[in-house]
Design an enzyme around this catalytic site. Sequence first.
Site, PDB file in Angstrom:
ATOM      1  N   LYS A  98       0.881  -1.173   0.000  1.00  0.00           N
ATOM      2  CA  LYS A  98       0.000   0.000   0.000  1.00  0.00           C
ATOM      3  C   LYS A  98       0.921   1.227   0.000  1.00  0.00           C
ATOM      4  O   LYS A  98       1.854   1.295   0.813  1.00  0.00           O
ATOM      5  CB  LYS A  98      -0.867   0.016   1.252  1.00  0.00           C
ATOM      6  CG  LYS A  98      -1.967  -1.012   1.231  1.00  0.00           C
ATOM      7  CD  LYS A  98      -2.953  -0.740   2.334  1.00  0.00           C
ATOM      8  CE  LYS A  98      -4.088  -1.728   2.406  1.00  0.00           C
ATOM      9  NZ  LYS A  98      -4.172  -2.812   1.475  1.00  0.00           N
ATOM     10  N   ASP A 132      -1.378  -1.907  -4.166  1.00  0.00           N
ATOM     11  CA  ASP A 132      -2.796  -1.953  -3.804  1.00  0.00           C
ATOM     12  C   ASP A 132      -3.435  -0.602  -4.112  1.00  0.00           C
ATOM     13  O   ASP A 132      -2.744   0.411  -4.169  1.00  0.00           O
ATOM     14  CB  ASP A 132      -2.957  -2.181  -2.291  1.00  0.00           C
ATOM     15  CG  ASP A 132      -2.602  -3.606  -1.876  1.00  0.00           C
ATOM     16  OD1 ASP A 132      -2.320  -4.437  -2.751  1.00  0.00           O
ATOM     17  OD2 ASP A 132      -2.623  -3.865  -0.653  1.00  0.00           O
ATOM     18  N   GLN A 161     -10.177  -0.425  -9.187  1.00  0.00           N
ATOM     19  CA  GLN A 161     -11.419  -0.820  -8.501  1.00  0.00           C
ATOM     20  C   GLN A 161     -12.640  -0.587  -9.399  1.00  0.00           C
ATOM     21  O   GLN A 161     -12.915   0.549  -9.794  1.00  0.00           O
ATOM     22  CB  GLN A 161     -11.562   0.005  -7.221  1.00  0.00           C
ATOM     23  CG  GLN A 161     -10.433  -0.218  -6.233  1.00  0.00           C
ATOM     24  CD  GLN A 161     -10.228   0.959  -5.294  1.00  0.00           C
ATOM     25  OE1 GLN A 161     -10.359   2.110  -5.708  1.00  0.00           O
ATOM     26  NE2 GLN A 161      -9.891   0.693  -4.044  1.00  0.00           N
ATOM     27  N   ARG A 182      -4.364  -5.394 -11.692  1.00  0.00           N
ATOM     28  CA  ARG A 182      -5.188  -6.300 -10.879  1.00  0.00           C
ATOM     29  C   ARG A 182      -6.561  -5.644 -10.757  1.00  0.00           C
ATOM     30  O   ARG A 182      -6.683  -4.541 -10.236  1.00  0.00           O
ATOM     31  CB  ARG A 182      -4.585  -6.459  -9.489  1.00  0.00           C
ATOM     32  CG  ARG A 182      -5.503  -7.192  -8.532  1.00  0.00           C
ATOM     33  CD  ARG A 182      -5.233  -6.803  -7.089  1.00  0.00           C
ATOM     34  NE  ARG A 182      -3.892  -7.157  -6.699  1.00  0.00           N
ATOM     35  CZ  ARG A 182      -3.274  -6.600  -5.641  1.00  0.00           C
ATOM     36  NH1 ARG A 182      -3.872  -5.703  -4.903  1.00  0.00           N
ATOM     37  NH2 ARG A 182      -2.049  -6.958  -5.340  1.00  0.00           N
ATOM     38  N   LYS A 185     -13.209  -5.454  -7.169  1.00  0.00           N
ATOM     39  CA  LYS A 185     -14.476  -4.695  -7.092  1.00  0.00           C
ATOM     40  C   LYS A 185     -14.278  -3.425  -6.269  1.00  0.00           C
ATOM     41  O   LYS A 185     -14.840  -2.389  -6.579  1.00  0.00           O
ATOM     42  CB  LYS A 185     -15.555  -5.563  -6.457  1.00  0.00           C
ATOM     43  CG  LYS A 185     -16.022  -6.690  -7.371  1.00  0.00           C
ATOM     44  CD  LYS A 185     -17.265  -7.379  -6.832  1.00  0.00           C
ATOM     45  CE  LYS A 185     -17.605  -8.590  -7.674  1.00  0.00           C
ATOM     46  NZ  LYS A 185     -18.736  -9.356  -7.119  1.00  0.00           N
ATOM     47  N   GLY A 186     -13.486  -3.497  -5.201  1.00  0.00           N
ATOM     48  CA  GLY A 186     -13.271  -2.320  -4.339  1.00  0.00           C
ATOM     49  C   GLY A 186     -13.770  -2.605  -2.938  1.00  0.00           C
ATOM     50  O   GLY A 186     -14.866  -3.128  -2.768  1.00  0.00           O
ATOM     51  N   HIS A 228     -13.578 -13.378  -5.974  1.00  0.00           N
ATOM     52  CA  HIS A 228     -14.021 -14.708  -5.540  1.00  0.00           C
ATOM     53  C   HIS A 228     -15.388 -15.008  -6.119  1.00  0.00           C
ATOM     54  O   HIS A 228     -16.010 -16.005  -5.768  1.00  0.00           O
ATOM     55  CB  HIS A 228     -14.117 -14.752  -4.008  1.00  0.00           C
ATOM     56  CG  HIS A 228     -12.911 -14.188  -3.340  1.00  0.00           C
ATOM     57  ND1 HIS A 228     -12.844 -12.900  -2.889  1.00  0.00           N
ATOM     58  CD2 HIS A 228     -11.708 -14.734  -3.090  1.00  0.00           C
ATOM     59  CE1 HIS A 228     -11.656 -12.659  -2.382  1.00  0.00           C
ATOM     60  NE2 HIS A 228     -10.940 -13.753  -2.493  1.00  0.00           N
TER      61      HIS A 228
HETATM   62  P1  FDA Z   1     -18.084 -10.424  -3.857  1.00  0.00           P
HETATM   63  O1  FDA Z   1     -17.895  -9.521  -2.709  1.00  0.00           O
HETATM   64  O2  FDA Z   1     -19.333 -10.272  -4.666  1.00  0.00           O
HETATM   65  O3  FDA Z   1     -17.951 -11.902  -3.341  1.00  0.00           O
HETATM   66  C1  FDA Z   1     -18.270 -13.014  -4.151  1.00  0.00           C
HETATM   67  C2  FDA Z   1     -18.354 -14.226  -3.235  1.00  0.00           C
HETATM   68  O4  FDA Z   1     -17.063 -14.518  -2.707  1.00  0.00           O
HETATM   69  C3  FDA Z   1     -19.234 -13.981  -1.996  1.00  0.00           C
HETATM   70  O5  FDA Z   1     -20.565 -14.292  -2.265  1.00  0.00           O
HETATM   71  C4  FDA Z   1     -18.614 -14.915  -0.993  1.00  0.00           C
HETATM   72  O6  FDA Z   1     -19.075 -16.215  -1.195  1.00  0.00           O
HETATM   73  C5  FDA Z   1     -17.142 -14.866  -1.347  1.00  0.00           C
HETATM   74  N1  FDA Z   1     -16.447 -13.856  -0.557  1.00  0.00           N
HETATM   75  C6  FDA Z   1     -16.024 -12.643  -0.951  1.00  0.00           C
HETATM   76  N2  FDA Z   1     -15.407 -11.999   0.040  1.00  0.00           N
HETATM   77  C7  FDA Z   1     -15.443 -12.827   1.101  1.00  0.00           C
HETATM   78  C8  FDA Z   1     -14.979 -12.745   2.408  1.00  0.00           C
HETATM   79  N3  FDA Z   1     -14.336 -11.666   2.869  1.00  0.00           N
HETATM   80  N4  FDA Z   1     -15.203 -13.786   3.249  1.00  0.00           N
HETATM   81  C9  FDA Z   1     -15.839 -14.900   2.810  1.00  0.00           C
HETATM   82  N5  FDA Z   1     -16.296 -15.038   1.558  1.00  0.00           N
HETATM   83  C10 FDA Z   1     -16.114 -14.025   0.722  1.00  0.00           C
HETATM   84  N6  FDA Z   1      -9.709  -4.066  -2.796  1.00  0.00           N
HETATM   85  C11 FDA Z   1      -9.272  -2.786  -2.887  1.00  0.00           C
HETATM   86  O7  FDA Z   1     -10.068  -1.847  -2.750  1.00  0.00           O
HETATM   87  N7  FDA Z   1      -7.936  -2.542  -3.112  1.00  0.00           N
HETATM   88  C12 FDA Z   1      -7.027  -3.541  -3.319  1.00  0.00           C
HETATM   89  O8  FDA Z   1      -5.841  -3.278  -3.537  1.00  0.00           O
HETATM   90  C13 FDA Z   1      -7.504  -4.878  -3.259  1.00  0.00           C
HETATM   91  N8  FDA Z   1      -6.653  -5.938  -3.474  1.00  0.00           N
HETATM   92  C14 FDA Z   1      -7.161  -7.199  -3.594  1.00  0.00           C
HETATM   93  C15 FDA Z   1      -6.343  -8.262  -4.008  1.00  0.00           C
HETATM   94  C16 FDA Z   1      -6.881  -9.525  -4.223  1.00  0.00           C
HETATM   95  C17 FDA Z   1      -5.993 -10.641  -4.690  1.00  0.00           C
HETATM   96  C18 FDA Z   1      -8.279  -9.747  -4.004  1.00  0.00           C
HETATM   97  C19 FDA Z   1      -8.894 -11.087  -4.246  1.00  0.00           C
HETATM   98  C20 FDA Z   1      -9.074  -8.720  -3.562  1.00  0.00           C
HETATM   99  C21 FDA Z   1      -8.543  -7.456  -3.337  1.00  0.00           C
HETATM  100  N9  FDA Z   1      -9.355  -6.399  -2.902  1.00  0.00           N
HETATM  101  C22 FDA Z   1      -8.871  -5.107  -2.979  1.00  0.00           C
HETATM  102  C23 FDA Z   1     -10.703  -6.664  -2.335  1.00  0.00           C
HETATM  103  C24 FDA Z   1     -11.813  -6.502  -3.352  1.00  0.00           C
HETATM  104  O9  FDA Z   1     -11.985  -5.145  -3.680  1.00  0.00           O
HETATM  105  C25 FDA Z   1     -13.156  -7.042  -2.827  1.00  0.00           C
HETATM  106  O10 FDA Z   1     -13.517  -6.310  -1.689  1.00  0.00           O
HETATM  107  C26 FDA Z   1     -13.121  -8.511  -2.451  1.00  0.00           C
HETATM  108  O11 FDA Z   1     -12.387  -9.262  -3.364  1.00  0.00           O
HETATM  109  C27 FDA Z   1     -14.558  -9.077  -2.423  1.00  0.00           C
HETATM  110  O12 FDA Z   1     -15.150  -8.949  -3.677  1.00  0.00           O
HETATM  111  P2  FDA Z   1     -15.329 -10.180  -4.700  1.00  0.00           P
HETATM  112  O13 FDA Z   1     -14.839  -9.739  -6.029  1.00  0.00           O
HETATM  113  O14 FDA Z   1     -14.717 -11.394  -4.184  1.00  0.00           O
HETATM  114  O15 FDA Z   1     -16.904 -10.298  -4.894  1.00  0.00           O
END
Ligand code: FDA
Length: 306
Positions: A98, A132, A161, A182, A185-186, A228
């Site tokens: 970060k 990040d 994001q 990378r 969603k944010g 995810h």
């Molecule tokens: P979504 O939130 O819709 O989740 C989809 C499904 O995944 C959920 O229904 C659940 O089943 C599962 N899931 C997701 N999060 C979970 C949790 N915490 N616990 C349990 N299950 C969960 N953000 C940012 O603002 N700056 C950054 O630099 C980064 N860096 C980053 C790196 C990497 C490798 C990842 C995977 C994520 C990030 N993020 C991030 C976080 C990102 O912005 C986001 O908040 C999370 O990935 C959750 O969003 P999803 O895309 O997984 O979808």
Amino acid sequence: MGLARSALLWVSENRKLRQSLPRYKFIRRAVSRFMPGEQPEDAFRAAAELSTRSINTILTHLGENIADENEARSVEEHYKGILDQVKKSNLDSYISVKLTQLGLDFNQELCHQNLLALVEQAQSLNNMIWIDMEQSSYVDRTLALYKRVRKDHPNVGVCLQAYLYRTKKDLDDLLPLSPAIRLVKGAYAEPASIAYPKKTDVDANYFALARVLLGKAQHGVKVGIATHDRSLIQSVCREAETLGLSRKDYEFQLLYGIQTDEQFRLVADGYLVRVLISYGTYWFPWYVRRLAERPANVWFVLRNLV
Ligand code: FDA
């Protein structure tokens, strides 16, 4: 944004709660689901285990909003040591930082020096640094520093994001640099004036941005699909196939301890998977953001209390 998510994101940014809540044992126990441990050795152990399953990793030392020059330099020194250790361990592990850990809040020039030193060290070790993306107030400064360093160094990537309206334009601006992106969603609380409040809109924008990235994956852009969300993952796989990409032309990135079965399934199907492993003692705000992503996780914390 849901009420539970807003409340949790408020907790993650509250100074007093950041100090008091991590002292509770039941919270410390619950965090272990998302973090193999506080020490770098814990992260290395987890990375070695994942590598036996053909999953590569990204290591990140938790911390943000550092307010002192010496501390920012010590973070840089810490990561240099980690880069050396990665080399010695023969793991395929990148580093993610970060910029507020490197001094962005109080001295942009110092932050640039620290980032550059890490990127140069990583380059000499055939490794790369990911940046990040933090709250929206940092996006301009983060992208400016990214562009400055990327000009001479190919081994640096940045997170974008999908919840921000501005991201399509940011992506278009970055593409001529052949960036490493990378896409996430944010994770922060942002107002509706700058970020999509509805999850369906965030998801739609994510897919639209992912399509642009996939279209460039064979033209010098390194693509990290960091989510995810199984339904999005499926859509991305289908789109990539339609575009004629191989499963090794881009990479899925997920967080340690989340959707582990999906991580294994993707590898078994021939996709590249990289898992981000966090370690360090300053885990509270980061952990509460993980709770906010899935408020049902709070039940898991409460189960630890019982
Ligand atoms: P979504 O939130 O819709 O989740 C989809 C499904 O995944 C959920 O229904 C659940 O089943 C599962 N899931 C997701 N999060 C979970 C949790 N915490 N616990 C349990 N299950 C969960 N953000 C940012 O603002 N700056 C950054 O630099 C980064 N860096 C980053 C790196 C990497 C490798 C990842 C995977 C994520 C990030 N993020 C991030 C976080 C990102 O912005 C986001 O908040 C999370 O990935 C959750 O969003 P999803 O895309 O997984 O979808």
